[in-house]
Design an enzyme around this catalytic site. Sequence first.
Site, PDB file in Angstrom:
ATOM      1  N   GLY A   1       2.197   2.058  10.475  1.00  0.00           N
ATOM      2  CA  GLY A   1       3.116   3.165  10.506  1.00  0.00           C
ATOM      3  C   GLY A   1       3.707   3.565  11.882  1.00  0.00           C
ATOM      4  O   GLY A   1       4.227   4.929  11.667  1.00  0.00           O
TER       5      GLY A   1
ATOM      6  N   GLY B   1       2.831  -1.314   4.291  1.00  0.00           N
ATOM      7  CA  GLY B   1       2.774   0.144   3.938  1.00  0.00           C
ATOM      8  C   GLY B   1       4.358   0.640   3.649  1.00  0.00           C
ATOM      9  O   GLY B   1       4.726   0.480   2.535  1.00  0.00           O
ATOM     10  N   GLY B   2       4.734   1.168   4.648  1.00  0.00           N
ATOM     11  CA  GLY B   2       6.125   2.015   4.646  1.00  0.00           C
ATOM     12  C   GLY B   2       7.084   1.085   3.583  1.00  0.00           C
ATOM     13  O   GLY B   2       7.974   1.592   2.801  1.00  0.00           O
TER      14      GLY B   2
ATOM     15  N   SER C   1       3.369  -2.272  10.278  1.00  0.00           N
ATOM     16  CA  SER C   1       4.870  -2.238  10.538  1.00  0.00           C
ATOM     17  C   SER C   1       5.459  -3.563  10.088  1.00  0.00           C
ATOM     18  O   SER C   1       6.408  -3.935  10.813  1.00  0.00           O
ATOM     19  CB  SER C   1       5.118  -1.707  11.963  1.00  0.00           C
ATOM     20  OG  SER C   1       4.625  -0.378  12.128  1.00  0.00           O
TER      21      SER C   1
ATOM     22  N   GLU D   1      -5.461  -5.440  10.372  1.00  0.00           N
ATOM     23  CA  GLU D   1      -4.307  -4.517  10.861  1.00  0.00           C
ATOM     24  C   GLU D   1      -4.679  -3.601  11.970  1.00  0.00           C
ATOM     25  O   GLU D   1      -5.516  -2.560  11.973  1.00  0.00           O
ATOM     26  CB  GLU D   1      -4.460  -3.240   9.448  1.00  0.00           C
ATOM     27  CG  GLU D   1      -4.196  -3.945   8.127  1.00  0.00           C
ATOM     28  CD  GLU D   1      -3.544  -2.970   7.155  1.00  0.00           C
ATOM     29  OE1 GLU D   1      -2.353  -3.297   6.875  1.00  0.00           O
ATOM     30  OE2 GLU D   1      -4.186  -1.699   6.984  1.00  0.00           O
TER      31      GLU D   1
ATOM     32  N   ASN E   1       0.869  -1.086   0.022  1.00  0.00           N
ATOM     33  CA  ASN E   1       0.120  -0.001   0.052  1.00  0.00           C
ATOM     34  C   ASN E   1       0.891   1.280  -0.027  1.00  0.00           C
ATOM     35  O   ASN E   1       1.458   1.474   0.872  1.00  0.00           O
ATOM     36  CB  ASN E   1      -0.746   0.026   1.214  1.00  0.00           C
ATOM     37  CG  ASN E   1      -1.804   1.268   1.340  1.00  0.00           C
ATOM     38  OD1 ASN E   1      -1.711   1.974   0.605  1.00  0.00           O
ATOM     39  ND2 ASN E   1      -2.203   1.455   2.621  1.00  0.00           N
ATOM     40  N   TRP E   2       0.850   1.990  -1.105  1.00  0.00           N
ATOM     41  CA  TRP E   2       1.949   3.055  -1.276  1.00  0.00           C
ATOM     42  C   TRP E   2       1.103   4.280  -0.603  1.00  0.00           C
ATOM     43  O   TRP E   2       1.982   5.446  -0.319  1.00  0.00           O
ATOM     44  CB  TRP E   2       2.294   3.349  -2.729  1.00  0.00           C
ATOM     45  CG  TRP E   2       2.975   2.359  -3.685  1.00  0.00           C
ATOM     46  CD1 TRP E   2       3.469   0.909  -2.968  1.00  0.00           C
ATOM     47  CD2 TRP E   2       3.794   2.294  -4.756  1.00  0.00           C
ATOM     48  NE1 TRP E   2       4.201   0.336  -3.858  1.00  0.00           N
ATOM     49  CE2 TRP E   2       4.123   1.133  -4.959  1.00  0.00           C
ATOM     50  CE3 TRP E   2       3.509   3.350  -5.810  1.00  0.00           C
ATOM     51  CZ2 TRP E   2       5.021   1.016  -6.287  1.00  0.00           C
ATOM     52  CZ3 TRP E   2       4.378   3.304  -6.868  1.00  0.00           C
ATOM     53  CH2 TRP E   2       4.850   1.907  -7.362  1.00  0.00           C
ATOM     54  N   LYS E   3       0.296   4.357  -0.290  1.00  0.00           N
ATOM     55  CA  LYS E   3      -0.593   5.203   0.471  1.00  0.00           C
ATOM     56  C   LYS E   3      -0.422   6.490  -0.573  1.00  0.00           C
ATOM     57  O   LYS E   3      -0.556   6.538  -1.927  1.00  0.00           O
ATOM     58  CB  LYS E   3       0.000   5.875   1.562  1.00  0.00           C
ATOM     59  CG  LYS E   3       0.002   4.663   2.743  1.00  0.00           C
ATOM     60  CD  LYS E   3       0.106   4.505   4.061  1.00  0.00           C
ATOM     61  CE  LYS E   3       0.216   3.349   4.874  1.00  0.00           C
ATOM     62  NZ  LYS E   3      -0.229   3.455   6.166  1.00  0.00           N
TER      63      LYS E   3
ATOM     64  N   HIS F   1      -9.440   0.752   4.889  1.00  0.00           N
ATOM     65  CA  HIS F   1      -8.233   0.947   5.489  1.00  0.00           C
ATOM     66  C   HIS F   1      -8.592   1.803   6.665  1.00  0.00           C
ATOM     67  O   HIS F   1      -9.186   2.938   6.603  1.00  0.00           O
ATOM     68  CB  HIS F   1      -7.254   1.498   4.463  1.00  0.00           C
ATOM     69  CG  HIS F   1      -5.905   1.609   5.111  1.00  0.00           C
ATOM     70  ND1 HIS F   1      -5.404   2.466   5.899  1.00  0.00           N
ATOM     71  CD2 HIS F   1      -4.814   0.672   4.819  1.00  0.00           C
ATOM     72  CE1 HIS F   1      -4.324   2.251   6.315  1.00  0.00           C
ATOM     73  NE2 HIS F   1      -3.657   1.150   5.748  1.00  0.00           N
TER      74      HIS F   1
ATOM     75  N   GLU G   1      -6.768   4.331   7.791  1.00  0.00           N
ATOM     76  CA  GLU G   1      -6.786   5.783   7.368  1.00  0.00           C
ATOM     77  C   GLU G   1      -7.949   6.322   6.665  1.00  0.00           C
ATOM     78  O   GLU G   1      -8.491   7.391   7.174  1.00  0.00           O
ATOM     79  CB  GLU G   1      -5.646   5.941   6.660  1.00  0.00           C
ATOM     80  CG  GLU G   1      -4.192   5.808   7.662  1.00  0.00           C
ATOM     81  CD  GLU G   1      -3.075   5.113   6.883  1.00  0.00           C
ATOM     82  OE1 GLU G   1      -2.893   5.267   5.564  1.00  0.00           O
ATOM     83  OE2 GLU G   1      -2.148   4.757   7.416  1.00  0.00           O
TER      84      GLU G   1
HETATM   85  C1  PEP Z   1      -0.794  -0.071   5.694  1.00  0.00           C
HETATM   86  O1  PEP Z   1      -0.773   1.057   5.319  1.00  0.00           O
HETATM   87  O2  PEP Z   1      -1.668  -0.818   5.619  1.00  0.00           O
HETATM   88  C2  PEP Z   1       0.340  -0.488   6.692  1.00  0.00           C
HETATM   89  C3  PEP Z   1       0.226  -1.585   7.365  1.00  0.00           C
HETATM   90  O3  PEP Z   1       1.464   0.355   7.017  1.00  0.00           O
HETATM   91  P1  PEP Z   1       2.596  -0.160   7.605  1.00  0.00           P
HETATM   92  O4  PEP Z   1       3.360  -1.164   6.932  1.00  0.00           O
HETATM   93  O5  PEP Z   1       3.498   1.312   7.215  1.00  0.00           O
HETATM   94  O6  PEP Z   1       2.560   0.010   9.044  1.00  0.00           O
END
Ligand code: PEP
Length: 266
Positions: A181, A241-242, A220, A175, A16-18, A103, A105
């Site tokens: 994040g 994500g990151g 994470s 999640e 997930n590049w957000k 998600h 966010e």
């Molecule tokens: C996400 O955005 O779904 C996520 C899990 O982010 P991160 O891996 O950065 O915690």
Amino acid sequence: MTKKKTNPRRPLVAGNWKMHRTASDTRALIQDIVKRVERVAYADLVVCPPFTSLPAAHETLGRHSTLALGAQTMHQAKEGAFTGEISGPMLREFGVRYVILGHSERRQFDNETNEKVAAKAIAAIHYHLRPIVCVGETLSQREANETTAIVESQLRESLTGFPLDQHEELVIAYEPVWAIGTGKVATPAQANEVHERIRKILIQIFGDHGTAIRILYGGSVKPENAPDLMAQPEIDGALVGGASLDARAFFDIIEAVRPARASDHD
Ligand code: PEP
């Protein structure tokens, strides 16, 4: 060393590049990822760039089939007066096959409620997109021992009206909001416990087919913690994500879902 499991479900890793990467940056990142994953045959791989980068990603991927494209949300209607929204057919035009829904966010900042997620999941199926439905508790909910109740209600409400015969298209992502994040990751046992609960609910909803639905862990995930998380019996892959913005790290996480080979066993 982490003992690898044999899991009947095909692993899936989604990035997930957000709100990261312009269209021009997208080309380079897609090329870098493709170069690394070219020989990966043991998992389904997905990247979810921002809407504006989907055409560049689609063009860069060309006929490459190891990496699929996903979107980060969608609107349930085909078209209409919905300023700022994107529909399923618009996504399909750029080769999108998956869509992340609910998600945390989006739930937090864009009022993506369970009810909306349910409508979007039904629409996604209608437009031949595979929904990745996200659920997860906040830190205060976990501390109040509400994790199970929250995850259960999110899951049941977000799947209301979902066509039961489309179970093969559905992916769930657990999640925990406190792990997204933040660098804080659920322990493998904590994550697996919630996945087991999700599995039970999926079986209640879909019958035996519920055993075949993939449940991803997200929060994470990094190359360092992925092997232990992915070794858990009920964790079928990762929503990243990151770390998905770094081709090398993303690839290392993908390596962690490689199933055990017969020769790995005693
Ligand atoms: C996400 O955005 O779904 C996520 C899990 O982010 P991160 O891996 O950065 O915690």
